[in-house]
Design a protein around this motif. Structure first.
Motif, PDB file in Angstrom:
ATOM      1  N   GLN A  77      -1.546  -3.882   3.627  1.00 62.82           N
ATOM      2  CA  GLN A  77      -2.684  -4.662   4.121  1.00 62.82           C
ATOM      3  C   GLN A  77      -3.781  -4.679   3.077  1.00 62.82           C
ATOM      4  O   GLN A  77      -4.073  -3.669   2.431  1.00 62.82           O
ATOM      5  CB  GLN A  77      -3.203  -4.053   5.426  1.00 62.82           C
ATOM      6  CG  GLN A  77      -4.350  -4.831   6.053  1.00 62.82           C
ATOM      7  CD  GLN A  77      -4.734  -4.281   7.425  1.00 62.82           C
ATOM      8  OE1 GLN A  77      -3.949  -3.575   8.056  1.00 62.82           O
ATOM      9  NE2 GLN A  77      -5.942  -4.591   7.866  1.00 62.82           N
ATOM     10  N   CYS A  78      -4.383  -5.854   2.895  1.00 66.12           N
ATOM     11  CA  CYS A  78      -5.475  -5.962   1.931  1.00 66.12           C
ATOM     12  C   CYS A  78      -6.694  -5.200   2.431  1.00 66.12           C
ATOM     13  O   CYS A  78      -7.003  -5.218   3.637  1.00 66.12           O
ATOM     14  CB  CYS A  78      -5.835  -7.429   1.698  1.00 66.12           C
ATOM     15  SG  CYS A  78      -4.987  -8.167   0.285  1.00 66.12           S
ATOM     16  N   PRO A  79      -7.419  -4.527   1.501  1.00 68.67           N
ATOM     17  CA  PRO A  79      -8.598  -3.768   1.930  1.00 68.67           C
ATOM     18  C   PRO A  79      -9.672  -4.680   2.541  1.00 68.67           C
ATOM     19  O   PRO A  79      -9.849  -5.814   2.117  1.00 68.67           O
ATOM     20  CB  PRO A  79      -9.114  -3.144   0.629  1.00 68.67           C
ATOM     21  CG  PRO A  79      -8.172  -3.522  -0.453  1.00 68.67           C
ATOM     22  CD  PRO A  79      -7.183  -4.475   0.075  1.00 68.67           C
ATOM     23  N   ASN A  80     -10.366  -4.142   3.559  1.00 64.60           N
ATOM     24  CA  ASN A  80     -11.459  -4.849   4.227  1.00 64.60           C
ATOM     25  C   ASN A  80     -11.007  -6.212   4.753  1.00 64.60           C
ATOM     26  O   ASN A  80     -11.749  -7.198   4.712  1.00 64.60           O
ATOM     27  CB  ASN A  80     -12.650  -5.036   3.280  1.00 64.60           C
ATOM     28  CG  ASN A  80     -13.138  -3.719   2.720  1.00 64.60           C
ATOM     29  OD1 ASN A  80     -13.266  -2.735   3.445  1.00 64.60           O
ATOM     30  ND2 ASN A  80     -13.398  -3.685   1.411  1.00 64.60           N
ATOM     31  N   SER A  81      -9.773  -6.245   5.244  1.00 66.06           N
ATOM     32  CA  SER A  81      -9.231  -7.501   5.755  1.00 66.06           C
ATOM     33  C   SER A  81      -8.096  -7.190   6.712  1.00 66.06           C
ATOM     34  O   SER A  81      -7.506  -6.113   6.673  1.00 66.06           O
ATOM     35  CB  SER A  81      -8.723  -8.372   4.598  1.00 66.06           C
ATOM     36  OG  SER A  81      -7.953  -9.457   5.070  1.00 66.06           O
ATOM     37  N   ASN A  82      -7.800  -8.153   7.593  1.00 64.07           N
ATOM     38  CA  ASN A  82      -6.637  -7.996   8.460  1.00 64.07           C
ATOM     39  C   ASN A  82      -5.416  -8.728   7.900  1.00 64.07           C
ATOM     40  O   ASN A  82      -4.387  -8.823   8.559  1.00 64.07           O
ATOM     41  CB  ASN A  82      -6.957  -8.492   9.878  1.00 64.07           C
ATOM     42  CG  ASN A  82      -7.377  -9.966   9.884  1.00 64.07           C
ATOM     43  OD1 ASN A  82      -7.421 -10.613   8.832  1.00 64.07           O
ATOM     44  ND2 ASN A  82      -7.678 -10.478  11.072  1.00 64.07           N
ATOM     45  N   THR A 127       1.922   3.748  -4.764  1.00 70.24           N
ATOM     46  CA  THR A 127       1.105   2.973  -3.830  1.00 70.24           C
ATOM     47  C   THR A 127       1.177   1.488  -4.162  1.00 70.24           C
ATOM     48  O   THR A 127       1.080   1.098  -5.325  1.00 70.24           O
ATOM     49  CB  THR A 127      -0.369   3.422  -3.888  1.00 70.24           C
ATOM     50  OG1 THR A 127      -0.454   4.801  -3.529  1.00 70.24           O
ATOM     51  CG2 THR A 127      -1.230   2.601  -2.941  1.00 70.24           C
ATOM     52  N   CYS A 159      -3.932 -12.658   0.273  1.00 73.80           N
ATOM     53  CA  CYS A 159      -3.711 -11.243   0.021  1.00 73.80           C
ATOM     54  C   CYS A 159      -2.601 -11.137  -1.027  1.00 73.80           C
ATOM     55  O   CYS A 159      -1.443 -11.480  -0.754  1.00 73.80           O
ATOM     56  CB  CYS A 159      -3.313 -10.531   1.308  1.00 73.80           C
ATOM     57  SG  CYS A 159      -3.095  -8.741   1.134  1.00 73.80           S
ATOM     58  N   THR A 179      -2.940  -3.975  -3.306  1.00 75.75           N
ATOM     59  CA  THR A 179      -3.173  -5.346  -2.835  1.00 75.75           C
ATOM     60  C   THR A 179      -4.617  -5.732  -3.118  1.00 75.75           C
ATOM     61  O   THR A 179      -5.520  -4.889  -3.109  1.00 75.75           O
ATOM     62  CB  THR A 179      -2.895  -5.486  -1.325  1.00 75.75           C
ATOM     63  OG1 THR A 179      -3.684  -4.519  -0.612  1.00 75.75           O
ATOM     64  CG2 THR A 179      -1.423  -5.256  -1.026  1.00 75.75           C
ATOM     65  N   THR A 180      -4.825  -6.989  -3.384  1.00 75.38           N
ATOM     66  CA  THR A 180      -6.172  -7.498  -3.648  1.00 75.38           C
ATOM     67  C   THR A 180      -6.407  -8.772  -2.847  1.00 75.38           C
ATOM     68  O   THR A 180      -5.506  -9.602  -2.697  1.00 75.38           O
ATOM     69  CB  THR A 180      -6.376  -7.802  -5.143  1.00 75.38           C
ATOM     70  OG1 THR A 180      -5.405  -8.774  -5.563  1.00 75.38           O
ATOM     71  CG2 THR A 180      -6.216  -6.552  -5.984  1.00 75.38           C
ATOM     72  N   ASN A 222       1.261   1.159   2.825  1.00 76.06           N
ATOM     73  CA  ASN A 222       0.503   0.105   3.499  1.00 76.06           C
ATOM     74  C   ASN A 222       0.369  -1.144   2.609  1.00 76.06           C
ATOM     75  O   ASN A 222       0.075  -1.046   1.419  1.00 76.06           O
ATOM     76  CB  ASN A 222      -0.888   0.637   3.864  1.00 76.06           C
ATOM     77  CG  ASN A 222      -1.703  -0.399   4.618  1.00 76.06           C
ATOM     78  OD1 ASN A 222      -1.157  -1.221   5.337  1.00 76.06           O
ATOM     79  ND2 ASN A 222      -3.015  -0.344   4.439  1.00 76.06           N
TER      80      ASN A 222
END
Length: 414
Positions: free
Chosen positions: A271-276, A305, A296, A308-309, A269
């Motif tokens: 995708q940035c955490p807590n974000s779309n 893994t 992102c 992403t940040t 994955n």
């Protein structure tokens, strides 16, 4: 004139043509850095064949040279003989000096140490260096199928040049080339090349190997990341995270920018955490105080893994559309004007050094390798505008073999 005098005169007459120069960097710790090898193809080769020769990944070669990854069967494209490319390598510390010790070569029926050094590896190594690295006592008795360690020149110099991030290219001087021409090709100065290589004057000869500093984008990935210490030369790319992520540098600044690749591979994955937002996405919202920017970003490849940040910042103005380095289709022919030199990188704006660039990973295993007759260069530590009077280190290509043959002949005649 005696036979001895005639032989001695012959020996002395060929000595000036047996010497070539390279630059070495002393080291004392077990670390490493990304580096580049300037390689000229000795025959038509597939990208995958070049990758196998240097123990690297085909897509890393494509990305490093800004070749289009999306062309059909890109990793098996045939590149023409005489083409100059950059090959990524890891520069380790072995026997107190920097060198790349990951390359192995399996001998074929017609191989000699000289042909392997000058043809297969484009004079990046000498026959005598290969002989020493493999403890070969009789260079004329190579076994077919024998695996040889090929020591290749490289430097780190803290991955900086004039206090800015840099990656170093090992460049073999060709006929008709000069430091002035090389400096112009790589958007640097004669003084900088002289300082890096500890040259007393800008005179070079075919076969000399110079370390050329290229501006680069550093990374700040954690030590646990397999791509920790990534360094991408300006106006080029790097492929990482199992061919899932593509990072670019420039043009215009030295900020690393990473996005998903277009290759059909299975990836974790992004995708940035807590974000779309997905990796590489940037949103900008103008406000009365400036421009709120949310991005992102890629944070390294850790235990399979993709990290992403999400980052936010307030800038005086909103940025324009991101500009990527230009890509070209893998060449099918060599043009006279570009066969031996790489295109000049795009100009860059002043950038923050980004602090100390961490070493990428543990050194690669290899035998103790030595560059004979070498004096140690100090790297780009001299003040700007000054030159070092120290000579560049001397590599005795065929000198030792010549002296050995001379002694055998002398013993026979006497």
């Amino acid at each position: 004139m005696t036979i001895f005098s005639l032989l001695l005169l012959l020996l002395l007459s060929v000595l000036p043509f047996s010497l070539s120069k390279t630059t070495i960097e002393p080291c004392s710790v077990s670390d490493s850095c990304p580096a580049l090898l300037g390689y000229t193809l000795y025959t038509d080769l597939k990208v995958s064949e070049i990758a196998a020769l240097f123990r690297t990944d085909p897509y890393s070669i494509l990305a490093t040279n800004s070749f289009d990854l999306t062309v059909p069967d890109a990793g098996h494209r045939i590149l023409p003989a005489g083409l100059f490319i950059r090959v990524p390598t890891v520069c380790a510390c072995s026997d107190g000096i920097r060198k790349s010790v990951s390359t192995r070569y399996i001998t074929r029926p017609t191989d000699t140490l000289s042909s392997i050094a000058s043809n297969i590896f484009s004079s990046l190594a000498s026959a005598d260096q290969i002989r020493q690295a493999n403890a070969i006592t009789d260079p004329s008795a190579l076994d077919v199928g024998q695996t040889l360690v090929i020591p290749l020149p490289c430097v780190c110099f803290n991955s900086t040049d004039n206090f800015l991030p840099a990656v170093y290219l090992s460049y073999v001087i060709k006929d008709g080339e000069s430091v002035q021409k090389i400096a112009a090709s790589y958007s640097t100065t004669v003084t900088d090349i002289m300082n890096v290589n500890a040259m007393g004057n800008p005179t070079v000869h075919p076969g000399d190997i110079l370390a050329i500093p290229l501006p680069a984008c550093p990374s700040i990935f954690p030590k646990l990341a397999s791509d920790h210490g990534m360094l991408v030369a300006n106006s080029s790319y790097s492929i990482t995270a199992g061919n899932c992520v593509q990072c670019s540098c420039g043009p215009g600044n030295l900020n690393l920018y990473c996005t998903p690749t277009s290759m059909a591979v299975s990836c974790s994955n992004m995708q940035c955490p807590n974000s779309n937002q997905m990796l590489g996405n940037v949103t900008a919202k103008p406000t009365s105080a400036g421009c709120n920017i949310t991005s992102c970003n890629y944070g390294g490849f850790v235990n399979g893994t993709i990290v992403t940040t999400l980052s936010t910042s307030l800038q005086p103005r909103c940025p324009g559309v991101h500009q990527f380095p230009a890509v070209i289709e893998p060449p099918t022919e060599v043009l006279d004007e570009t066969s031996n030199s790489s295109p000049a990188p795009s100009p860059i704006s002043p950038a923050e050094p980004g602090g100390v660039i961490p070493a990428p990973r543990s050194p690669l295993p290899g035998k103790g390798l030595a560059f004979p007759g070498a004096t140690k260069a100090t790297g780009p530590a001299a003040p700007a505008g000054s030159t070092s009077g120290a000579p560049s280190s001397t590599r005795l290509d065929h000198l030792l073999v010549l002296i050995f043959n001379f002694c055998v002949l002398l013993k026979y005649l006497l």
